[in-house]
Design a protein around this motif. Structure first.
Motif, mmCIF file in Angstrom:
data_model
loop_
_atom_site.group_PDB
_atom_site.id
_atom_site.type_symbol
_atom_site.label_atom_id
_atom_site.label_comp_id
_atom_site.label_asym_id
_atom_site.label_seq_id
_atom_site.Cartn_x
_atom_site.Cartn_y
_atom_site.Cartn_z
ATOM 1 N N ILE A 23 7.642 -36.670 29.015
ATOM 2 C CA ILE A 23 7.381 -35.475 28.216
ATOM 3 C C ILE A 23 8.037 -34.313 28.869
ATOM 4 O O ILE A 23 8.403 -33.503 28.198
ATOM 5 C CB ILE A 23 6.030 -35.245 27.919
ATOM 6 N N PRO A 24 8.089 -33.843 30.481
ATOM 7 C CA PRO A 24 8.379 -32.931 30.626
ATOM 8 C C PRO A 24 9.898 -32.754 30.519
ATOM 9 O O PRO A 24 10.754 -31.479 29.990
ATOM 10 C CB PRO A 24 8.287 -32.285 31.931
ATOM 11 N N VAL A 25 10.648 -33.436 30.535
ATOM 12 C CA VAL A 25 12.401 -33.750 29.871
ATOM 13 C C VAL A 25 12.292 -33.613 28.417
ATOM 14 O O VAL A 25 13.301 -32.822 28.363
ATOM 15 C CB VAL A 25 12.671 -35.634 30.651
ATOM 16 N N LEU A 26 11.277 -34.649 28.206
ATOM 17 C CA LEU A 26 11.601 -34.215 26.401
ATOM 18 C C LEU A 26 11.806 -32.653 26.351
ATOM 19 O O LEU A 26 12.467 -32.191 24.982
ATOM 20 C CB LEU A 26 10.763 -34.881 25.901
ATOM 21 N N ARG B 150 13.009 -31.403 22.106
ATOM 22 C CA ARG B 150 12.597 -32.773 21.455
ATOM 23 C C ARG B 150 11.071 -33.311 21.255
ATOM 24 O O ARG B 150 10.792 -33.421 20.869
ATOM 25 C CB ARG B 150 13.658 -33.987 21.857
ATOM 26 N N TYR B 151 10.527 -31.944 22.093
ATOM 27 C CA TYR B 151 8.814 -32.416 21.949
ATOM 28 C C TYR B 151 7.601 -30.761 22.282
ATOM 29 O O TYR B 151 8.155 -29.967 22.763
ATOM 30 C CB TYR B 151 8.779 -33.355 23.932
ATOM 31 N N LYS B 152 6.820 -31.153 21.440
ATOM 32 C CA LYS B 152 6.153 -30.089 21.266
ATOM 33 C C LYS B 152 5.574 -29.119 23.291
ATOM 34 O O LYS B 152 5.116 -29.703 24.017
ATOM 35 C CB LYS B 152 5.394 -29.562 20.036
ATOM 36 N N GLY C 295 -1.088 -34.419 27.614
ATOM 37 C CA GLY C 295 0.008 -35.242 27.445
ATOM 38 C C GLY C 295 0.747 -34.701 25.311
ATOM 39 O O GLY C 295 1.926 -34.971 25.627
ATOM 40 N N LEU C 296 -0.587 -34.100 25.229
ATOM 41 C CA LEU C 296 -0.104 -32.713 23.593
ATOM 42 C C LEU C 296 0.550 -34.248 22.592
ATOM 43 O O LEU C 296 1.481 -34.281 21.424
ATOM 44 C CB LEU C 296 1.471 -32.417 23.636
ATOM 45 N N PHE C 297 -0.151 -35.528 22.738
ATOM 46 C CA PHE C 297 0.196 -36.709 22.418
ATOM 47 C C PHE C 297 0.022 -36.427 20.622
ATOM 48 O O PHE C 297 -1.590 -35.414 20.609
ATOM 49 C CB PHE C 297 -0.863 -37.898 22.830
ATOM 50 N N ASP C 298 0.749 -36.957 19.713
ATOM 51 C CA ASP C 298 -0.285 -36.469 18.674
ATOM 52 C C ASP C 298 -1.534 -36.965 18.051
ATOM 53 O O ASP C 298 -2.347 -36.825 16.905
ATOM 54 C CB ASP C 298 1.026 -36.600 17.412
ATOM 55 N N GLY C 299 -1.597 -38.035 18.097
ATOM 56 C CA GLY C 299 -2.650 -39.591 17.855
ATOM 57 C C GLY C 299 -2.694 -40.289 18.671
ATOM 58 O O GLY C 299 -1.720 -40.807 19.302
ATOM 59 N N LEU C 300 -4.175 -40.868 18.633
ATOM 60 C CA LEU C 300 -4.350 -42.028 19.270
ATOM 61 C C LEU C 300 -4.589 -42.886 18.343
ATOM 62 O O LEU C 300 -5.541 -42.807 17.728
ATOM 63 C CB LEU C 300 -5.103 -42.028 20.688
ATOM 64 N N PHE C 301 -3.725 -44.093 17.691
ATOM 65 C CA PHE C 301 -4.071 -44.953 17.248
ATOM 66 C C PHE C 301 -3.824 -46.594 17.208
ATOM 67 O O PHE C 301 -3.318 -46.703 18.314
ATOM 68 C CB PHE C 301 -2.276 -45.263 16.124
ATOM 69 N N LEU C 302 -5.722 -47.139 16.220
ATOM 70 C CA LEU C 302 -6.062 -47.877 16.743
ATOM 71 C C LEU C 302 -6.124 -48.804 15.901
ATOM 72 O O LEU C 302 -6.420 -49.126 14.830
ATOM 73 C CB LEU C 302 -8.156 -47.485 17.430
ATOM 74 N N ALA C 303 -5.753 -49.735 17.019
ATOM 75 C CA ALA C 303 -5.722 -51.408 16.077
ATOM 76 C C ALA C 303 -6.621 -51.597 15.458
ATOM 77 O O ALA C 303 -7.951 -51.634 16.292
ATOM 78 C CB ALA C 303 -4.274 -51.858 15.932
#
Length: 455
Positions: A409-412, A417-419, A49-57
């Motif tokens: 994501i495909p819509v964005l 709006r999305y890389k 999904g080309l997420f920029d990051g996985l942010f772990l709390a």
């Protein structure tokens, strides 16, 4: 050109994170959190999904304010049990190439000298994809667990964090010159002793004398995340943070916070564009609005609003179990998550108000709809809230992330709006497009070669 949306998957090395009770859903796999394939599979999904990051709390205490016990916390797995987030990164990095990783570590629970090496190691192993979410803690239970009588005073915790960052900057940026490592086999010189310096620090909270144990990594200093938006927290973020997470109930509150954060950076000698603002958000999406509503109702049947209330109790330091549904609540000046207390006081929230705002057991704004409706709502947050992206909280795992990737994501992307591919370089370069290292206008600049803290 429309601004591209930045996106982190918001997660935690535990069963119940933000949206509580959904571990009971038959399709949820969050109880497999202690299996490595759970995390490597998730990382591969997010990379797709080309997420920029996985942010772990993370937390290092327990939620024991509600009913003055951990009974509900244990029954509903409200961030308990919880495992170390840093231990996950190497495995996930091995199955991805572009996904970044933001790990939460409490400055009051770490020795800076040792911690500096741990983060440098992860920056090496991820080839510059590591970020650090700096927290000062908000749980008395955590302070007691490490031998303290109680949690330190709110502003003092940030004073200590400021000094901790100065020491870390000296280690990451000032101990080794860029050309210190020669790897010259013929001359038998791996590192040039003339280009490696000892760091000496003697302050109010920390004392250290030594060489940074790691050679320079791609980013040197990891990408710096922070979530404090109280007065003192915002001052800290203005000086240090590159990415600031906000928990805002609507776009109006988000816009106010975003503007204050960027103005603070400018006042600290940085630029407004040196900071990216992420809003916490929950999304339930399906092919049609009707299907999305049905999915939401299905999720809601498994959610626990009481567990969400217990989580909110821990953040505010208020035992809401003592109050009737419509009884006025005494929101004092606490030593916990001050922005949560301030917002609840400002809006006069009763127990009923709080519970009604958590239909999925979590406190983040909720978007339910078809792909276009979700994309519309996210764009509204970007434009009206003036945020740069989102921390997407999980609901049912892994389908909530898969649904977002397949439907939204495909819509964005169609809207610009999305890389459509990961950018080059480190996590920092992908977020800011200005190289792998922090600019000299950031406080790290004063700790680079020639600073007075190094011999």
């Amino acid at each position: 050109m429309a601004k591209e949306i930045l996106l982190n998957a918001f997660n935690m090395n535990c069963v119940g994170h933000i949206n509580h009770g959904l571990w009971t859903h038959p399709r949820d796999r969050s109880s497999d959190y202690n299996r490595l394939d759970y995390w490597t599979s998730l990382a591969a999904t997010l990379e797709r999904g080309l997420f920029d990051g996985l942010f772990l709390a993370d937390i290092v205490g327990v939620y024991d304010v509600y009913q003055q016990s951990v009974d509900l916390t244990l029954r509903e797995s409200i961030q308990l049990p919880v495992n170390d987030p840093l231990m996950l990164v190497s495995a996930m990095a091995a199955v991805t190439k572009g996904l970044g990783f933001g790990v939460t570590v409490n400055v009051n629970a770490e020795e800076p000298y040792i911690f500096a090496r741990r983060l440098s190691t992860l920056d090496h192993l991820t080839d510059g994809r590591i970020g650090w979410n700096i927290v000062t803690g908000y749980l008395d239970s955590a302070a007691r667990a490490v031998g303290q009588a109680a949690l330190g005073e709110h502003d003092t915790r940030y004073d200590r964090a400021d000094e901790c960052l100065d020491l870390l900057y000296a280690l990451w940026e000032g101990s080794w010159d860029e050309d210190a490592v020669r790897r010259d086999r013929a001359a038998r010189i791996y590192a040039d002793p003339a280009r490696v310096r000892k760091i000496r620090h003697e302050g109010t909270y920390f004392k250290a004398e030594g060489y940074h144990l790691s050679e320079p990594s791609r980013q040197r200093t990891p990408v710096l995340y922070q979530a404090g938006t109280s007065g003192r927290g915002r001052q800290f973020a203005s000086r240090h943070a590159e990415c600031v997470f906000i928990s805002s109930p609507d776009t109006l509150v988000a816009r106010t916070a975003s503007r204050a954060i960027r103005q603070g950076a400018v006042e600290a000698g940085r630029e407004a564009e040196d900071v990216r603002v992420f809003a916490g958000i929950t999304v339930v999406v399906d092919r049609t609005e009707k299907a999305a509503r049905e999915k939401f109702e299905d999720y809601a049947r498994h959610a626990s609003t009481e567990a969400g209330l217990a989580h909110f109790s821990a953040g505010t330091g208020i035992d809401f179990s003592q109050y009737d549904l419509d009884e006025a609540i005494a929101y004092g000046k606490g030593n916990f998550v001050q922005t949560s207390v301030d917002l609840a006081r400002e809006r006069g929230w009763t127990k009923r108000n709080i519970l009604s705002g958590m239909p999925l057991g979590g406190r983040y704004p909720l978007i339910v709809g078809d792909p276009s409706q979700v994309a519309d709502a996210l764009e509204t947050w970007i434009v009206e809230g003036e945020v740069d992206g989102f921390n997407l909280a999980r609901t049912v795992v892994p389908e909530s992330y898969e649904d977002f990737i397949d439907f939204v994501i495909p819509v964005l992307q169609e809207r610009g709006r999305y890389k459509t591919a990961y950018g080059a370089g480190s996590l920092r370069n992908r977020l800011f497009g200005q190289g792998d290292r922090l600019p000299d206008r950031h406080p790290v600049g004063s700790f680079r070669r020639g600073n007075q803290a190094a011999e």
